[in-house]
Design a protein around this motif. Structure first.
Motif, PDB file in Angstrom:
ATOM      1  N   ARG A 160       0.785  -0.897  -0.148  1.00  0.00           N
ATOM      2  CA  ARG A 160       0.036   0.225   0.060  1.00  0.00           C
ATOM      3  C   ARG A 160       0.934   1.320  -0.009  1.00  0.00           C
ATOM      4  NH1 ARG A 160      -5.304   0.771   3.818  1.00  0.00           N
ATOM      5  NH2 ARG A 160      -6.266   2.475   2.619  1.00  0.00           N
ATOM      6  N   ALA A 161       1.894   1.195   0.727  1.00  0.00           N
ATOM      7  CA  ALA A 161       2.764   2.383   0.953  1.00  0.00           C
ATOM      8  C   ALA A 161       3.688   2.413  -0.413  1.00  0.00           C
ATOM      9  CB  ALA A 161       3.875   2.198   1.962  1.00  0.00           C
ATOM     10  N   ALA A 162       3.928   1.674  -1.122  1.00  0.00           N
ATOM     11  CA  ALA A 162       4.495   1.460  -2.385  1.00  0.00           C
ATOM     12  C   ALA A 162       3.852   2.223  -3.251  1.00  0.00           C
ATOM     13  CB  ALA A 162       5.301   0.366  -2.769  1.00  0.00           C
ATOM     14  N   LEU A 163       2.396   1.682  -3.381  1.00  0.00           N
ATOM     15  CA  LEU A 163       1.509   2.199  -4.319  1.00  0.00           C
ATOM     16  C   LEU A 163       1.143   3.944  -4.130  1.00  0.00           C
ATOM     17  CD1 LEU A 163      -0.704  -0.955  -4.488  1.00  0.00           C
ATOM     18  CD2 LEU A 163       0.672   0.013  -6.522  1.00  0.00           C
ATOM     19  N   SER A 164       1.373   4.143  -3.079  1.00  0.00           N
ATOM     20  CA  SER A 164       1.151   5.551  -2.630  1.00  0.00           C
ATOM     21  C   SER A 164       2.138   6.255  -3.420  1.00  0.00           C
ATOM     22  CB  SER A 164       0.888   5.922  -1.321  1.00  0.00           C
ATOM     23  OG  SER A 164       2.166   5.557  -0.624  1.00  0.00           O
ATOM     24  N   VAL A 165       3.353   5.923  -3.305  1.00  0.00           N
ATOM     25  CA  VAL A 165       4.512   6.866  -4.062  1.00  0.00           C
ATOM     26  C   VAL A 165       4.348   6.606  -5.519  1.00  0.00           C
ATOM     27  CG1 VAL A 165       6.890   6.562  -4.536  1.00  0.00           C
ATOM     28  CG2 VAL A 165       6.136   5.987  -2.111  1.00  0.00           C
TER      29      VAL A 165
END
Length: 275
Positions: A160-165
């Motif tokens: 989820r964090a990587a997709l936000s980036v």
């Protein structure tokens, strides 16, 4: 301890058991040693920290944290924020990575270093010299394409964090190459399904899902109207990358390390025109 997530759930059964296992670190610490903990995690504040240790809490949302980040601004060129330290004061800080989740890692490092006696101002300034290693959210440009190499490990939280980036990048077309997340146990199906939904929320133009566990990820993304392919072999993944990626795109590559996305990327890079 940065977080209690769902990684290793297959072996530990519950997040509460993961918390207990991580807290075993206390047995190896001498009296008076600092134990740095994430105050924003939902489970960590319930931990039974031995009174002989010095708990140091860090966070962004938790206003009572000993070390807190405020005024966080994140973008493709990095992230800036202020560190408010109850013991040592306030410092400007910057890290050359994108995403709020990387601020937590920076706060943990700062808190540990300062409580071990290093100068607070120098610690805050040193964060700017951080360099990624081992394909952990390493942003590179190859053949006019922006790649987020994040192939070292994966869990629903880090996906989820990587997709936000990826979502925050200015590139018009965004491609997500997401592979199986391992050791999730009973949380595997829900974790992969949610990741497909998060990919849709991130506005990806194409999701390339890789591995048997990622079938439900692809299914969830398709239901949300996202162009999706599901690959079972590395050769298939490489083929779709070669067919789909073009200059100007942004590509996120993330999966558990055993999926060997780093090798797929290496093969893809080798075929690009050499500048």
């Amino acid at each position: 301890i940065t977080m209690i997530g769902v990684s290793h759930l297959e072996n530990r059964g519950t997040r509460e058991n993961i918390l207990k296992a991580k807290m075993e670190i206390c047995t190896g610490l001498p009296d008076g040693a600092p134990l740095v903990l994430n105050a924003d995690n939902d489970l960590l504040p319930t931990a039974d920290v031995p009174t002989r240790l010095k708990a140091v809490w860090f966070g962004i949302d938790a206003e009572n944290a000993d070390v807190r980040a405020v005024d966080v601004e994140t973008g493709t060129n990095g992230t800036t924020f202020k560190i408010i330290d109850k013991e040592y004061g306030t410092f400007d800080a910057a890290i050359p990575t994108a995403g709020v989740h990387t601020v937590y890692d920076a706060l943990a490092a700062y808190a540990a270093a300062t409580r071990l006696g290093l100068d607070a101002a120098r610690c805050a300034a040193a964060l700017a010299t951080y360099q990624t290693t081992g394909m952990r959210q390493h942003i590179v440009k190859k053949g006019g394409v922006t790649f987020i190499e994040d192939c070292y490990n994966a869990s629903p939280d880090s996906m989820r964090a990587a997709l936000s980036v990826l979502k925050a990048l200015p590139n018009v077309r965004k491609i997500a190459l997401l592979g199986d997340m391992l050791e999730l146990g009973d949380a595997s199906e829900s974790g992969h399904r949610e990741t497909g939904e998060w990919a849709a929320d991130a506005g990806v133009s194409l999701l390339i899902a890789y591995g048997p566990n990622s079938a439900v990820m692809a299914e969830a993304a398709k239901k949300r109207g996202i162009a999706t392919v599901h690959c079972q072999t590395a050769a298939e993944v490489l083929q779709y990358l070669q067919q789909s990626v073009r200059p100007g795109d942004a590509v996120l590559a993330k999966a558990s390390h055993a999926m060997k996305l780093d090798e797929i990327l290496a093969d893809f890079y080798a075929a690009l025109p050499q500048a």
